[in-house]
Design a protein around this motif. Structure first.
Motif, PDB file in Angstrom:
ATOM      1  N   GLY A  70       0.807  -1.215   0.000  1.00 25.11           N
ATOM      2  CA  GLY A  70       0.000   0.000   0.000  1.00 25.11           C
ATOM      3  C   GLY A  70       0.839   1.264   0.000  1.00 25.11           C
ATOM      4  N   ALA A  71       0.383   2.228  -0.747  1.00 23.87           N
ATOM      5  CA  ALA A  71       1.093   3.504  -0.868  1.00 23.87           C
ATOM      6  C   ALA A  71       1.231   4.212   0.472  1.00 23.87           C
ATOM      7  N   SER A  72       0.267   4.017   1.376  1.00 18.14           N
ATOM      8  CA  SER A  72       0.320   4.692   2.674  1.00 18.14           C
ATOM      9  C   SER A  72       1.484   4.200   3.535  1.00 18.14           C
ATOM     10  N   LYS A  73       2.070   3.077   3.169  1.00 16.66           N
ATOM     11  CA  LYS A  73       3.177   2.516   3.959  1.00 16.66           C
ATOM     12  C   LYS A  73       4.554   2.894   3.410  1.00 16.66           C
ATOM     13  N   SER A  74       4.614   3.539   2.252  1.00 15.04           N
ATOM     14  CA  SER A  74       5.912   3.827   1.626  1.00 15.04           C
ATOM     15  C   SER A  74       6.798   4.692   2.515  1.00 15.04           C
ATOM     16  N   SER A  75       6.215   5.663   3.175  1.00 18.69           N
ATOM     17  CA  SER A  75       6.980   6.517   4.087  1.00 18.69           C
ATOM     18  C   SER A  75       7.516   5.716   5.273  1.00 18.69           C
ATOM     19  N   ALA A  76       6.703   4.803   5.790  1.00 21.09           N
ATOM     20  CA  ALA A  76       7.116   3.972   6.922  1.00 21.09           C
ATOM     21  C   ALA A  76       8.267   3.036   6.527  1.00 21.09           C
ATOM     22  N   VAL A  77       8.181   2.453   5.346  1.00 18.93           N
ATOM     23  CA  VAL A  77       9.261   1.574   4.870  1.00 18.93           C
ATOM     24  C   VAL A  77      10.546   2.368   4.716  1.00 18.93           C
ATOM     25  N   ARG A  78      10.455   3.552   4.138  1.00 22.67           N
ATOM     26  CA  ARG A  78      11.643   4.415   3.975  1.00 22.67           C
ATOM     27  C   ARG A  78      12.242   4.756   5.353  1.00 22.67           C
ATOM     28  N   GLN A  79      11.387   5.062   6.323  1.00 26.61           N
ATOM     29  CA  GLN A  79      11.862   5.381   7.673  1.00 26.61           C
ATOM     30  C   GLN A  79      12.602   4.198   8.284  1.00 26.61           C
ATOM     31  N   VAL A  80      12.056   3.002   8.133  1.00 29.00           N
ATOM     32  CA  VAL A  80      12.681   1.811   8.704  1.00 29.00           C
ATOM     33  C   VAL A  80      14.042   1.543   8.039  1.00 29.00           C
ATOM     34  N   LEU A  81      14.099   1.671   6.732  1.00 26.21           N
ATOM     35  CA  LEU A  81      15.337   1.340   6.011  1.00 26.21           C
ATOM     36  C   LEU A  81      16.389   2.420   6.079  1.00 26.21           C
ATOM     37  N   GLN A  82      15.983   3.695   6.170  1.00 22.55           N
ATOM     38  CA  GLN A  82      16.946   4.778   6.065  1.00 22.55           C
ATOM     39  C   GLN A  82      16.948   5.746   7.242  1.00 22.55           C
TER      40      GLN A  82
END
Length: 92
Positions: free
Chosen positions: A76-88
């Motif tokens: 889901g697009a709403s999670k893209s920011s969360a994934v970026r936060q976790v990885l970077q």
């Protein structure tokens, strides 16, 4: 046979843990600044989440980290920011 050994295994490790990711980057109901993050022994813990005004039950780090395999399923697009936060992002 002990019930524990039949469910979890003699070494106490689950074969696989499947986790999701919240929009705010939490996983397994492990939210920042909650007591469950400090748990060292219990496999599960109750967690009161202030921002949700609700109780949750969560696996703890000892159980998750002992698993043979941990998989995250995030969509889901709403999670893209969360994934970026976790990885970077910063580790909190």
């Amino acid at each position: 046979d002990d019930l524990h050994d039949r469910i979890i295994g003699k070494d106490g490790a689950l074969d696989i843990v499947l986790l999701g990711l919240g929009d705010d980057a939490h996983t397994a109901s492990l939210f920042p600044h909650t007591d469950a993050l400090q748990e060292k022994n219990a496999w599960v813990k109750e967690v009161y989440v202030e921002k949700l005004n609700a109780w949750r039950i969560s696996f703890t780090f000892p159980l998750i980290n002992a698993a043979r395999t941990v998989v995250f399923l995030v969509s889901g697009a709403s999670k893209s920011s969360a994934v970026r936060q976790v990885l970077q992002g910063e580790r909190e």
